[in-house]
Design a protein around this motif. Structure first.
Motif, mmCIF file in Angstrom:
data_model
loop_
_atom_site.group_PDB
_atom_site.id
_atom_site.type_symbol
_atom_site.label_atom_id
_atom_site.label_comp_id
_atom_site.label_asym_id
_atom_site.label_seq_id
_atom_site.Cartn_x
_atom_site.Cartn_y
_atom_site.Cartn_z
ATOM 1 N N ARG A 1 -13.846 -3.711 1.388
ATOM 2 C CA ARG A 1 -13.187 -4.322 2.540
ATOM 3 C C ARG A 1 -11.696 -3.977 2.507
ATOM 4 N NH1 ARG A 1 -15.472 -8.752 0.060
ATOM 5 N NH2 ARG A 1 -17.596 -9.092 0.667
ATOM 6 N N PRO A 2 -11.342 -2.742 2.814
ATOM 7 C CA PRO A 2 -9.927 -2.362 2.745
ATOM 8 C C PRO A 2 -9.088 -3.099 3.789
ATOM 9 C CG PRO A 2 -11.221 -0.608 3.723
ATOM 10 C CD PRO A 2 -12.190 -1.647 3.242
ATOM 11 N N VAL A 3 -7.848 -3.299 3.438
ATOM 12 C CA VAL A 3 -6.896 -3.987 4.310
ATOM 13 C C VAL A 3 -6.188 -2.943 5.177
ATOM 14 C CG1 VAL A 3 -4.751 -5.309 4.267
ATOM 15 C CG2 VAL A 3 -6.569 -5.853 2.664
ATOM 16 N N PRO A 4 -5.966 -3.231 6.459
ATOM 17 C CA PRO A 4 -5.232 -2.291 7.313
ATOM 18 C C PRO A 4 -3.825 -2.032 6.770
ATOM 19 C CG PRO A 4 -6.245 -4.023 8.638
ATOM 20 C CD PRO A 4 -6.410 -4.405 7.200
ATOM 21 N N VAL B 1 -1.123 -10.103 2.467
ATOM 22 C CA VAL B 1 -2.505 -9.624 2.385
ATOM 23 C C VAL B 1 -2.553 -8.272 1.671
ATOM 24 C CG1 VAL B 1 -4.527 -8.936 3.732
ATOM 25 C CG2 VAL B 1 -3.136 -10.871 4.476
ATOM 26 N N ARG B 2 -1.633 -7.379 2.005
ATOM 27 C CA ARG B 2 -1.614 -6.063 1.355
ATOM 28 C C ARG B 2 -1.329 -6.195 -0.131
ATOM 29 N NH1 ARG B 2 2.106 -2.637 2.525
ATOM 30 N NH2 ARG B 2 3.575 -4.081 3.436
ATOM 31 N N LEU B 3 -0.393 -7.075 -0.491
ATOM 32 C CA LEU B 3 -0.064 -7.268 -1.901
ATOM 33 C C LEU B 3 -1.228 -7.911 -2.652
ATOM 34 C CD1 LEU B 3 2.051 -6.884 -4.084
ATOM 35 C CD2 LEU B 3 2.982 -9.115 -3.493
ATOM 36 N N GLU B 4 -1.922 -8.817 -2.003
ATOM 37 C CA GLU B 4 -3.092 -9.436 -2.645
ATOM 38 C C GLU B 4 -4.136 -8.374 -2.964
ATOM 39 O OE1 GLU B 4 -6.336 -13.015 -1.927
ATOM 40 O OE2 GLU B 4 -4.878 -12.556 -0.355
ATOM 41 N N GLU B 5 -4.332 -7.422 -2.054
ATOM 42 C CA GLU B 5 -5.281 -6.342 -2.310
ATOM 43 C C GLU B 5 -4.820 -5.475 -3.482
ATOM 44 O OE1 GLU B 5 -7.571 -2.847 0.147
ATOM 45 O OE2 GLU B 5 -5.448 -3.151 0.537
ATOM 46 N N VAL B 6 -3.540 -5.139 -3.504
ATOM 47 C CA VAL B 6 -2.988 -4.306 -4.583
ATOM 48 C C VAL B 6 -3.116 -5.024 -5.927
ATOM 49 C CG1 VAL B 6 -0.843 -3.339 -5.499
ATOM 50 C CG2 VAL B 6 -1.416 -3.022 -3.101
ATOM 51 N N PHE C 1 2.471 4.020 -7.655
ATOM 52 C CA PHE C 1 2.314 2.644 -8.117
ATOM 53 C C PHE C 1 3.198 1.667 -7.348
ATOM 54 C CE2 PHE C 1 -0.310 3.721 -11.590
ATOM 55 C CZ PHE C 1 0.125 4.948 -12.038
ATOM 56 N N LEU C 2 3.918 2.148 -6.378
ATOM 57 C CA LEU C 2 4.847 1.289 -5.664
ATOM 58 C C LEU C 2 4.187 0.555 -4.512
ATOM 59 C CD1 LEU C 2 8.016 3.550 -5.445
ATOM 60 C CD2 LEU C 2 7.530 1.730 -7.058
ATOM 61 N N PHE C 3 4.681 -0.639 -4.258
ATOM 62 C CA PHE C 3 4.265 -1.419 -3.097
ATOM 63 C C PHE C 3 5.502 -1.611 -2.236
ATOM 64 C CE2 PHE C 3 4.108 -5.446 -0.865
ATOM 65 C CZ PHE C 3 2.902 -5.336 -0.193
ATOM 66 N N PHE C 4 5.401 -1.258 -0.980
ATOM 67 C CA PHE C 4 6.515 -1.428 -0.053
ATOM 68 C C PHE C 4 6.233 -2.624 0.847
ATOM 69 C CE2 PHE C 4 6.566 3.016 -1.215
ATOM 70 C CZ PHE C 4 7.918 3.255 -1.459
ATOM 71 N N GLU C 5 7.149 -3.579 0.835
ATOM 72 C CA GLU C 5 6.973 -4.764 1.670
ATOM 73 C C GLU C 5 6.917 -4.360 3.147
ATOM 74 O OE1 GLU C 5 8.973 -9.171 2.270
ATOM 75 O OE2 GLU C 5 9.916 -7.750 0.939
ATOM 76 N N ASP C 6 7.749 -3.415 3.549
ATOM 77 C CA ASP C 6 7.719 -2.876 4.902
ATOM 78 C C ASP C 6 6.678 -1.764 4.943
ATOM 79 O OD1 ASP C 6 8.163 -1.801 7.403
ATOM 80 O OD2 ASP C 6 10.132 -0.996 6.933
ATOM 81 N N TRP C 7 5.575 -1.975 5.622
ATOM 82 C CA TRP C 7 4.454 -1.032 5.595
ATOM 83 C C TRP C 7 4.844 0.345 6.115
ATOM 84 C CZ3 TRP C 7 2.495 1.249 9.989
ATOM 85 C CH2 TRP C 7 2.858 0.682 11.206
ATOM 86 N N LYS C 8 5.825 0.432 6.991
ATOM 87 C CA LYS C 8 6.243 1.732 7.539
ATOM 88 C C LYS C 8 6.855 2.614 6.447
ATOM 89 C CE LYS C 8 6.973 -0.339 12.013
ATOM 90 N NZ LYS C 8 7.979 -0.975 12.830
ATOM 91 N N SER C 9 7.465 2.003 5.447
ATOM 92 C CA SER C 9 8.041 2.762 4.326
ATOM 93 C C SER C 9 6.959 3.342 3.437
ATOM 94 C CB SER C 9 8.942 1.866 3.481
ATOM 95 O OG SER C 9 10.010 1.366 4.248
ATOM 96 N N ASP C 10 5.770 2.795 3.531
ATOM 97 C CA ASP C 10 4.661 3.215 2.678
ATOM 98 C C ASP C 10 3.932 4.432 3.222
ATOM 99 O OD1 ASP C 10 3.114 3.002 0.419
ATOM 100 O OD2 ASP C 10 1.776 1.491 1.244
ATOM 101 N N LEU C 11 4.209 4.807 4.468
ATOM 102 C CA LEU C 11 3.518 5.931 5.086
ATOM 103 C C LEU C 11 4.166 7.257 4.758
ATOM 104 C CD1 LEU C 11 2.737 4.410 8.571
ATOM 105 C CD2 LEU C 11 1.238 4.581 6.604
#
Length: 98
Positions: free
Chosen positions: A34-37, A44-49, A88-98
């Motif tokens: 169940r991947p997160v968008p 929600v994204r951090l919980e998945e990570v 291994f990084l998580f970006f709080e701003d999802w646009k930075s993660d793309l």
């Protein structure tokens, strides 16, 4: 954190604290197949990570001001860091993660 400076990690620390209240096996099962968008809420994204992790190393103000950032490996364990550090990084701003 989405921004630099003092108290920039407060929101992520609060999210991490809430996530860690959930039992480990329940965190894992919640996201299995169940991947997160990519543009989902940071919590929600951090919980998945963190579904398979036990904690975070936040890029806080101390790290933000450091001239050098070194990831030290443990040669005695036989483990090696083979993937680029940004994997291994998580970006709080999802646009930075793309």
């Amino acid at each position: 954190p989405a921004r630099l400076g003092t108290n920039s990690t407060g929101a992520l620390q609060a999210i991490e604290k809430d996530i860690m209240k959930i039992q480990y096996f329940r965190r894992r099962e919640k996201f299995f197949n169940r991947p997160v968008p990519v543009d989902a809420d940071p919590a929600v994204r951090l919980e998945e990570v963190m579904a398979h992790r036990s904690g975070l190393c936040l890029y806080n103000e101390t790290y933000q001001q450091a001239k050098i950032f070194h990831l030290m490996g443990d040669n005695d364990s036989g483990a090696r860091l083979l993937v680029h550090f940004y994997a291994f990084l998580f970006f709080e701003d999802w646009k930075s993660d793309l």
